[in-house]
Design a protein around this motif. Structure first.
Motif, mmCIF file in Angstrom:
data_model
loop_
_atom_site.group_PDB
_atom_site.id
_atom_site.type_symbol
_atom_site.label_atom_id
_atom_site.label_comp_id
_atom_site.label_asym_id
_atom_site.label_seq_id
_atom_site.Cartn_x
_atom_site.Cartn_y
_atom_site.Cartn_z
ATOM 1 N N ASN A 72 0.923 -1.099 0.056
ATOM 2 C CA ASN A 72 -0.042 -0.028 0.096
ATOM 3 C C ASN A 72 0.940 1.405 -0.015
ATOM 4 O O ASN A 72 1.243 1.808 0.822
ATOM 5 N N VAL A 73 1.544 1.946 -1.282
ATOM 6 C CA VAL A 73 2.194 2.231 -1.036
ATOM 7 C C VAL A 73 1.502 3.699 -0.800
ATOM 8 O O VAL A 73 2.739 4.348 -0.710
ATOM 9 N N SER A 74 0.902 4.204 -1.090
ATOM 10 C CA SER A 74 -0.176 5.154 -0.279
ATOM 11 C C SER A 74 -0.571 5.733 0.576
ATOM 12 O O SER A 74 -1.096 6.314 0.787
ATOM 13 N N MET A 101 3.343 -5.655 -5.787
ATOM 14 C CA MET A 101 2.389 -5.044 -6.880
ATOM 15 C C MET A 101 2.115 -3.844 -5.729
ATOM 16 O O MET A 101 2.145 -3.731 -4.941
ATOM 17 N N SER A 102 1.027 -2.504 -5.971
ATOM 18 C CA SER A 102 1.037 -2.011 -6.000
ATOM 19 C C SER A 102 -0.478 -1.000 -7.082
ATOM 20 O O SER A 102 -0.392 -1.365 -8.230
ATOM 21 N N ILE A 103 -1.098 -0.496 -6.523
ATOM 22 C CA ILE A 103 -2.445 0.187 -6.882
ATOM 23 C C ILE A 103 -2.231 1.448 -6.368
ATOM 24 O O ILE A 103 -3.083 1.885 -5.469
ATOM 25 N N PRO A 104 -1.263 2.414 -6.856
ATOM 26 C CA PRO A 104 -1.469 3.965 -5.803
ATOM 27 C C PRO A 104 -2.467 4.783 -6.222
ATOM 28 O O PRO A 104 -3.295 4.907 -7.876
ATOM 29 N N ALA A 120 6.238 8.646 -8.338
ATOM 30 C CA ALA A 120 6.480 8.993 -6.881
ATOM 31 C C ALA A 120 6.459 7.572 -6.562
ATOM 32 O O ALA A 120 7.022 7.242 -6.037
ATOM 33 N N PRO A 121 5.126 7.239 -6.319
ATOM 34 C CA PRO A 121 4.734 5.715 -5.875
ATOM 35 C C PRO A 121 4.962 4.950 -5.863
ATOM 36 O O PRO A 121 5.403 3.832 -5.756
ATOM 37 N N GLU A 129 9.662 4.162 -13.899
ATOM 38 C CA GLU A 129 9.999 3.853 -12.612
ATOM 39 C C GLU A 129 10.822 2.719 -12.690
ATOM 40 O O GLU A 129 11.037 2.154 -11.384
ATOM 41 N N GLY A 130 10.425 1.462 -13.382
ATOM 42 C CA GLY A 130 11.394 0.152 -13.620
ATOM 43 C C GLY A 130 10.079 -0.982 -13.656
ATOM 44 O O GLY A 130 10.192 -2.073 -12.862
ATOM 45 N N ALA A 131 9.031 -0.982 -13.972
ATOM 46 C CA ALA A 131 7.433 -1.812 -14.207
ATOM 47 C C ALA A 131 7.945 -3.124 -14.840
ATOM 48 O O ALA A 131 8.589 -2.527 -15.602
#
Length: 232
Positions: free
Chosen positions: A129-131, A163-166, A177-178, A213-215
């Motif tokens: 949860n990056v946000s 994995m993230s969903i910002p 950023a995220p 950013e590297g995905a």
């Protein structure tokens, strides 16, 4: 050319352009077509246009779709990308190739226990949860290392990455950023000894920022299949 073929080609061109802007090879970024809420026939059509990996969010819908498309099973790769409740892990463990949305150790343990003998290890990503949104699933960034090492030690799973969903942002810089935070966490975990190779981040609206950013996997639905109808 079908609409799906045209859309897939347009998304692949976006990915390739973003990769080149980042000094990366286009083939270093895989496209996951998010087929949730769309019928099995749409998956079949996208498959005919060359797409092989598909992402699903809802367990029963996904199970029905996988069974309907059983004739294509050898050439389809199914990824579960939605929130996963502990009482619904078995059908996912039995049918999917990947789970991107492991958000706590209990889910990973159940997937490991329920993965059938004889099947390849289930590829999993730890959702972060990056946000910091209260409504979003995922481990907090400061807890990710502890959970990641525990998941990596489980049998029948292969921890591939994060994995993230910002939270949606309007500008490229704000979108990056995220994704940068997740990539920095990914780099730190690799430096700490985990053999990770996957960053699952970026969707239709922000895939360029994610690739910069590297995905390594971008999850794209709307730009391929069109707007979703959730009325059913």
């Amino acid at each position: 050319m079908t609409d799906f073929a045209h859309n897939l080609e347009a998304v692949r061109q976006r990915i390739a352009a973003a990769a080149r802007n980042a000094g990366r090879a286009p083939e270093s970024v895989a496209l996951l077509a998010v087929s949730k809420t769309f019928p099995a026939q749409d998956v079949r059509t996208a498959h005919a246009a060359g797409q092989r990996a598909f992402g699903e969010n809802y367990v029963q819908e996904a199970v029905d779709k996988i069974e309907t498309l059983a004739d294509l099973r050898a050439s389809l790769e199914w990824h579960f990308i939605g929130p996963l409740q502990s009482n619904k892990t078995r059908p996912v463990a039995e049918r999917f190739d990947w789970v991107h949305s492991v958000d706590r150790l209990k889910i990973a343990q159940r997937l490991s226990e329920q993965r059938p003998a004889g099947m390849a290890p289930l590829n999993v990503c730890l959702q972060v949860n990056v946000s910091g949104e209260a409504t979003k699933s995922g481990v907090a960034p400061q807890e990710a290392a502890q959970v990641a090492h525990a998941v990596a030690a489980l049998p029948n799973l292969r921890l591939r990455g994060l994995m993230s969903i910002p939270e949606p942002e309007a500008t490229l810089d704000a979108q990056r950023a995220p994704h940068r935070l997740l990539r920095e966490l990914f780099d730190a975990l690799r430096a700490d000894g985990l053999a990770l190779d996957t960053l699952s981040m970026g969707m239709s609206a922000d895939l360029e920022a994610a690739v910069l950013e590297g995905a390594t996997i971008v999850r794209v639905g709307t730009a391929i299949f069109g707007a979703r109808d959730y009325s059913h």
